[in-house]
Design a protein around this motif. Sequence first.
Motif, PDB file in Angstrom:
ATOM      1  N   ALA A 218       0.845  -1.192   0.000  1.00  0.00           N
ATOM      2  CA  ALA A 218       0.000   0.000   0.000  1.00  0.00           C
ATOM      3  C   ALA A 218       0.877   1.238   0.000  1.00  0.00           C
ATOM      4  O   ALA A 218       1.934   1.260   0.628  1.00  0.00           O
ATOM      5  N   ASP A 219       0.442   2.267  -0.744  1.00  0.00           N
ATOM      6  CA  ASP A 219       1.161   3.538  -0.726  1.00  0.00           C
ATOM      7  C   ASP A 219       0.321   4.662  -0.120  1.00  0.00           C
ATOM      8  O   ASP A 219       0.804   5.769   0.039  1.00  0.00           O
ATOM      9  N   GLY A 220      -0.932   4.389   0.196  1.00  0.00           N
ATOM     10  CA  GLY A 220      -1.793   5.376   0.821  1.00  0.00           C
ATOM     11  C   GLY A 220      -2.541   6.258  -0.153  1.00  0.00           C
ATOM     12  O   GLY A 220      -3.462   6.957   0.232  1.00  0.00           O
ATOM     13  N   LYS A 221      -2.160   6.253  -1.419  1.00  0.00           N
ATOM     14  CA  LYS A 221      -2.831   7.076  -2.430  1.00  0.00           C
ATOM     15  C   LYS A 221      -3.639   6.189  -3.359  1.00  0.00           C
ATOM     16  O   LYS A 221      -4.830   5.973  -3.151  1.00  0.00           O
ATOM     17  N   SER A 222      -2.995   5.676  -4.402  1.00  0.00           N
ATOM     18  CA  SER A 222      -3.708   4.835  -5.355  1.00  0.00           C
ATOM     19  C   SER A 222      -3.915   3.426  -4.807  1.00  0.00           C
ATOM     20  O   SER A 222      -4.880   2.755  -5.157  1.00  0.00           O
ATOM     21  N   ARG A 223      -3.037   2.974  -3.961  1.00  0.00           N
ATOM     22  CA  ARG A 223      -3.161   1.669  -3.324  1.00  0.00           C
ATOM     23  C   ARG A 223      -3.349   1.871  -1.830  1.00  0.00           C
ATOM     24  O   ARG A 223      -2.407   2.192  -1.104  1.00  0.00           O
ATOM     25  N   THR A 224      -4.595   1.713  -1.378  1.00  0.00           N
ATOM     26  CA  THR A 224      -4.925   1.974   0.014  1.00  0.00           C
ATOM     27  C   THR A 224      -4.792   0.702   0.847  1.00  0.00           C
ATOM     28  O   THR A 224      -4.574  -0.381   0.316  1.00  0.00           O
ATOM     29  N   LEU A 225      -4.966   0.834   2.148  1.00  0.00           N
ATOM     30  CA  LEU A 225      -4.922  -0.321   3.030  1.00  0.00           C
ATOM     31  C   LEU A 225      -6.085  -1.275   2.754  1.00  0.00           C
ATOM     32  O   LEU A 225      -5.976  -2.465   2.966  1.00  0.00           O
ATOM     33  N   GLU A 226      -7.195  -0.749   2.279  1.00  0.00           N
ATOM     34  CA  GLU A 226      -8.351  -1.588   1.963  1.00  0.00           C
ATOM     35  C   GLU A 226      -8.185  -2.324   0.637  1.00  0.00           C
ATOM     36  O   GLU A 226      -8.751  -3.394   0.448  1.00  0.00           O
ATOM     37  N   HIS A 227      -7.437  -1.747  -0.306  1.00  0.00           N
ATOM     38  CA  HIS A 227      -7.221  -2.344  -1.629  1.00  0.00           C
ATOM     39  C   HIS A 227      -5.734  -2.326  -1.981  1.00  0.00           C
ATOM     40  O   HIS A 227      -5.301  -1.597  -2.863  1.00  0.00           O
ATOM     41  N   PRO A 228      -4.934  -3.153  -1.300  1.00  0.00           N
ATOM     42  CA  PRO A 228      -3.494  -3.143  -1.565  1.00  0.00           C
ATOM     43  C   PRO A 228      -3.136  -3.822  -2.884  1.00  0.00           C
ATOM     44  O   PRO A 228      -3.913  -4.585  -3.447  1.00  0.00           O
ATOM     45  N   LYS A 229      -1.946  -3.515  -3.380  1.00  0.00           N
ATOM     46  CA  LYS A 229      -1.425  -4.119  -4.600  1.00  0.00           C
ATOM     47  C   LYS A 229      -0.816  -5.476  -4.241  1.00  0.00           C
ATOM     48  O   LYS A 229      -0.105  -5.603  -3.261  1.00  0.00           O
ATOM     49  N   ARG A 230      -1.091  -6.479  -5.053  1.00  0.00           N
ATOM     50  CA  ARG A 230      -0.546  -7.824  -4.848  1.00  0.00           C
ATOM     51  C   ARG A 230       0.623  -7.997  -5.799  1.00  0.00           C
ATOM     52  O   ARG A 230       0.475  -7.913  -7.012  1.00  0.00           O
ATOM     53  N   LYS A 231       1.811  -8.213  -5.245  1.00  0.00           N
ATOM     54  CA  LYS A 231       3.009  -8.313  -6.068  1.00  0.00           C
ATOM     55  C   LYS A 231       3.869  -9.468  -5.572  1.00  0.00           C
ATOM     56  O   LYS A 231       3.978  -9.698  -4.375  1.00  0.00           O
ATOM     57  N   LYS A 232       4.495 -10.187  -6.524  1.00  0.00           N
ATOM     58  CA  LYS A 232       5.375 -11.281  -6.134  1.00  0.00           C
ATOM     59  C   LYS A 232       6.554 -10.750  -5.332  1.00  0.00           C
ATOM     60  O   LYS A 232       7.102  -9.695  -5.625  1.00  0.00           O
ATOM     61  N   ARG A 233       6.921 -11.545  -4.348  1.00  0.00           N
ATOM     62  CA  ARG A 233       7.993 -11.144  -3.450  1.00  0.00           C
ATOM     63  C   ARG A 233       9.320 -10.928  -4.186  1.00  0.00           C
ATOM     64  O   ARG A 233      10.099 -10.050  -3.841  1.00  0.00           O
ATOM     65  N   LYS A 234       9.571 -11.729  -5.231  1.00  0.00           N
ATOM     66  CA  LYS A 234      10.842 -11.605  -5.947  1.00  0.00           C
ATOM     67  C   LYS A 234      10.909 -10.323  -6.779  1.00  0.00           C
ATOM     68  O   LYS A 234      11.967  -9.965  -7.259  1.00  0.00           O
ATOM     69  N   HIS A 235       9.791  -9.616  -6.920  1.00  0.00           N
ATOM     70  CA  HIS A 235       9.766  -8.386  -7.708  1.00  0.00           C
ATOM     71  C   HIS A 235       9.849  -7.127  -6.864  1.00  0.00           C
ATOM     72  O   HIS A 235       9.644  -6.025  -7.371  1.00  0.00           O
ATOM     73  N   VAL A 236      10.138  -7.285  -5.578  1.00  0.00           N
ATOM     74  CA  VAL A 236      10.312  -6.130  -4.715  1.00  0.00           C
ATOM     75  C   VAL A 236      11.583  -6.285  -3.896  1.00  0.00           C
ATOM     76  O   VAL A 236      12.053  -7.394  -3.643  1.00  0.00           O
ATOM     77  N   GLN A 237      12.134  -5.164  -3.495  1.00  0.00           N
ATOM     78  CA  GLN A 237      13.289  -5.151  -2.602  1.00  0.00           C
ATOM     79  C   GLN A 237      12.801  -4.652  -1.254  1.00  0.00           C
ATOM     80  O   GLN A 237      12.305  -3.524  -1.148  1.00  0.00           O
ATOM     81  N   LEU A 238      12.910  -5.490  -0.219  1.00  0.00           N
ATOM     82  CA  LEU A 238      12.436  -5.118   1.104  1.00  0.00           C
ATOM     83  C   LEU A 238      13.438  -4.216   1.805  1.00  0.00           C
ATOM     84  O   LEU A 238      14.642  -4.432   1.725  1.00  0.00           O
ATOM     85  N   ILE A 239      12.927  -3.223   2.475  1.00  0.00           N
ATOM     86  CA  ILE A 239      13.749  -2.309   3.270  1.00  0.00           C
ATOM     87  C   ILE A 239      13.419  -2.603   4.723  1.00  0.00           C
ATOM     88  O   ILE A 239      12.381  -2.191   5.223  1.00  0.00           O
ATOM     89  N   THR A 240      14.274  -3.360   5.373  1.00  0.00           N
ATOM     90  CA  THR A 240      13.976  -3.792   6.738  1.00  0.00           C
ATOM     91  C   THR A 240      14.676  -2.947   7.794  1.00  0.00           C
ATOM     92  O   THR A 240      14.263  -2.936   8.939  1.00  0.00           O
ATOM     93  N   HIS A 241      15.722  -2.251   7.428  1.00  0.00           N
ATOM     94  CA  HIS A 241      16.469  -1.446   8.399  1.00  0.00           C
ATOM     95  C   HIS A 241      15.997  -0.002   8.303  1.00  0.00           C
ATOM     96  O   HIS A 241      16.456   0.756   7.453  1.00  0.00           O
TER      97      HIS A 241
END
Length: 120
Positions: free
Chosen positions: A68-91
Amino acid sequence: MKVWTSRMLAVSLAGHDKGKLYAVVEEVSADGVGVPKTGNQVLPTGKKTADSDLHERIVTENSYLLLADGKSRTLEHPKRKKRKHVQLITHLPQPLLARMSEITLDAHVRKIVRQYREIE
């Protein structure tokens, strides 16, 4: 409305939204069943180890992240994306981690994304 279940951000690596920053709402498997949350430790599978109590993170290629980004993709309608297509920022800096645990509205997501971009 979805309840906030994660404390990390992700950058899209593929698709028309390449480079866009999202907040991770939830992680699900391809069949819709929940999978171990990122950062949770589980027993290893398929590996021989000297210490059977050794724990490691399971990362499945078939799992999806709900973003979710809060604008076009809200918490109610999040974007579904494969995990391998994103880079997680954990720190993340402590102030952002504290705010991420309190997310209940899309405005909170927008504010965190904006603050992370300023820090970056």
